[in-house]
Scaffold this motif. Structure first.
Motif, PDB file in Angstrom:
ATOM      1  N   MET A  80       0.836  -1.204   0.000  1.00 33.98           N
ATOM      2  CA  MET A  80       0.000   0.000   0.000  1.00 33.98           C
ATOM      3  C   MET A  80       0.869   1.252   0.000  1.00 33.98           C
ATOM      4  O   MET A  80       0.589   2.214  -0.731  1.00 33.98           O
ATOM      5  CB  MET A  80      -0.927   0.013   1.216  1.00 33.98           C
ATOM      6  CG  MET A  80      -2.061  -0.951   1.134  1.00 33.98           C
ATOM      7  SD  MET A  80      -3.181  -0.850   2.525  1.00 33.98           S
ATOM      8  CE  MET A  80      -2.107  -1.157   3.905  1.00 33.98           C
ATOM      9  N   GLY A  81       1.905   1.247   0.832  1.00 31.66           N
ATOM     10  CA  GLY A  81       2.802   2.400   0.853  1.00 31.66           C
ATOM     11  C   GLY A  81       3.479   2.616  -0.486  1.00 31.66           C
ATOM     12  O   GLY A  81       3.593   3.752  -0.968  1.00 31.66           O
ATOM     13  N   LEU A 139      -9.235  -2.407  -1.507  1.00 29.93           N
ATOM     14  CA  LEU A 139      -7.969  -1.961  -2.102  1.00 29.93           C
ATOM     15  C   LEU A 139      -7.731  -2.635  -3.451  1.00 29.93           C
ATOM     16  O   LEU A 139      -7.234  -2.007  -4.393  1.00 29.93           O
ATOM     17  CB  LEU A 139      -6.812  -2.260  -1.155  1.00 29.93           C
ATOM     18  CG  LEU A 139      -6.654  -1.299   0.014  1.00 29.93           C
ATOM     19  CD1 LEU A 139      -5.637  -1.821   1.008  1.00 29.93           C
ATOM     20  CD2 LEU A 139      -6.263   0.075  -0.470  1.00 29.93           C
ATOM     21  N   PHE A 140      -8.089  -3.886  -3.539  1.00 28.82           N
ATOM     22  CA  PHE A 140      -7.964  -4.600  -4.807  1.00 28.82           C
ATOM     23  C   PHE A 140      -8.842  -3.943  -5.873  1.00 28.82           C
ATOM     24  O   PHE A 140      -8.398  -3.720  -7.017  1.00 28.82           O
ATOM     25  CB  PHE A 140      -8.346  -6.067  -4.617  1.00 28.82           C
ATOM     26  CG  PHE A 140      -8.404  -6.856  -5.889  1.00 28.82           C
ATOM     27  CD1 PHE A 140      -7.236  -7.226  -6.542  1.00 28.82           C
ATOM     28  CD2 PHE A 140      -9.620  -7.224  -6.442  1.00 28.82           C
ATOM     29  CE1 PHE A 140      -7.280  -7.945  -7.730  1.00 28.82           C
ATOM     30  CE2 PHE A 140      -9.688  -7.943  -7.617  1.00 28.82           C
ATOM     31  CZ  PHE A 140      -8.509  -8.303  -8.271  1.00 28.82           C
ATOM     32  N   LEU A 141     -10.093  -3.621  -5.507  1.00 27.68           N
ATOM     33  CA  LEU A 141     -10.999  -2.974  -6.468  1.00 27.68           C
ATOM     34  C   LEU A 141     -10.498  -1.594  -6.856  1.00 27.68           C
ATOM     35  O   LEU A 141     -10.589  -1.211  -8.037  1.00 27.68           O
ATOM     36  CB  LEU A 141     -12.404  -2.877  -5.876  1.00 27.68           C
ATOM     37  CG  LEU A 141     -13.216  -4.163  -5.841  1.00 27.68           C
ATOM     38  CD1 LEU A 141     -14.580  -3.908  -5.213  1.00 27.68           C
ATOM     39  CD2 LEU A 141     -13.374  -4.745  -7.235  1.00 27.68           C
ATOM     40  N   LEU A 142      -9.985  -0.829  -5.914  1.00 21.86           N
ATOM     41  CA  LEU A 142      -9.454   0.497  -6.239  1.00 21.86           C
ATOM     42  C   LEU A 142      -8.301   0.394  -7.235  1.00 21.86           C
ATOM     43  O   LEU A 142      -8.178   1.212  -8.143  1.00 21.86           O
ATOM     44  CB  LEU A 142      -8.986   1.213  -4.969  1.00 21.86           C
ATOM     45  CG  LEU A 142     -10.054   1.704  -4.005  1.00 21.86           C
ATOM     46  CD1 LEU A 142      -9.417   2.279  -2.750  1.00 21.86           C
ATOM     47  CD2 LEU A 142     -10.951   2.746  -4.665  1.00 21.86           C
ATOM     48  N   THR A 143      -7.478  -0.612  -7.053  1.00 22.65           N
ATOM     49  CA  THR A 143      -6.333  -0.789  -7.946  1.00 22.65           C
ATOM     50  C   THR A 143      -6.780  -1.249  -9.325  1.00 22.65           C
ATOM     51  O   THR A 143      -6.322  -0.732 -10.353  1.00 22.65           O
ATOM     52  CB  THR A 143      -5.354  -1.807  -7.338  1.00 22.65           C
ATOM     53  OG1 THR A 143      -4.965  -1.359  -6.051  1.00 22.65           O
ATOM     54  CG2 THR A 143      -4.130  -1.965  -8.207  1.00 22.65           C
ATOM     55  N   VAL A 144      -7.681  -2.235  -9.370  1.00 27.30           N
ATOM     56  CA  VAL A 144      -8.126  -2.778 -10.656  1.00 27.30           C
ATOM     57  C   VAL A 144      -8.912  -1.742 -11.449  1.00 27.30           C
ATOM     58  O   VAL A 144      -8.760  -1.629 -12.678  1.00 27.30           O
ATOM     59  CB  VAL A 144      -8.968  -4.062 -10.426  1.00 27.30           C
ATOM     60  CG1 VAL A 144      -9.682  -4.491 -11.690  1.00 27.30           C
ATOM     61  CG2 VAL A 144      -8.089  -5.178  -9.924  1.00 27.30           C
TER      62      VAL A 144
END
Length: 191
Positions: A80-81, A139-144
């Motif tokens: 994440m960082g 977080l996975f959805l935000l990235t994808v």
């Protein structure tokens, strides 16, 4: 008389206090005590006990799961960082990632400890792991989906910090309540 029944002999001493070995009370009457024989080796005597094996198996399974989740959480924190820094190229945002994880943990120490005493510990662990799984999936959805708004990442990271804050007190109390030992005592006895 000395404690063993022999006559007392006063010995000259350099101490200012007098030295006497006299008994003031008679010895207690001899009572026959029944002592159960102890096994020579606890490892051989208890390794065949199904309750001991099940309890020991549960303990090692619990520690393995705890190790796996802690390792996964640390890997996720570094990722994440790195992702936030890669998006913004600002070291201050990298510091905010750590703050979003750390601040909820600090703020929830006392309420989580109180809640661990009042609520079923297993249910509390399930809820905290559920929050962590939800935050990880978000977080996975935000990235994808390619979301670039940094506030969305910080809010999900804060939710992850809340899950970790709820779980921090729970792990230590779960060891004591379920297995009857603290982790430090277990490590000291493991020699």
């Amino acid at each position: 008389m000395s404690p063993l029944g022999a006559p007392c002999h006063h010995v000259a001493s350099t101490s200012p206090l007098p030295v006497t070995y006299a008994r003031t009370r008679p010895p207690p009457p001899f009572e026959e005590q029944v002592v159960e024989p102890r096994p020579v080796s606890t490892s051989t005597a208890t390794s065949h006990d199904p309750e001991f094996r099940a309890r020991n198996r549960d303990f090692w399974l619990y520690l393995a799961i705890r190790f796996g989740t802690t390792l996964g959480t640390q890997i996720q924190s570094v990722a994440m960082g790195y992702q936030v820094y890669d998006m913004t190229n600002d070291p201050l945002d990298l510091g905010f990632v750590g703050l979003c994880i750390f601040l909820p943990m600090v703020l929830l120490v006392l309420p989580a400890g109180d809640m661990a005493d009042r609520v079923d510990r297993r249910r509390m662990l399930i809820v905290s792991y559920g929050i962590q799984i939800t935050a990880s999936f978000a977080l996975f959805l935000l990235t994808v989906l390619g979301v670039t708004q940094i506030w969305a990442y910080f809010s999900v990271i804060t939710l992850l910090g809340v899950a970790l804050g709820l779980r921090s007190e729970e792990h230590t109390s779960e060891l004591q309540s379920r297995f009857g030992i603290s982790y430090a005592v277990f490590c000291l006895k493991k020699k």
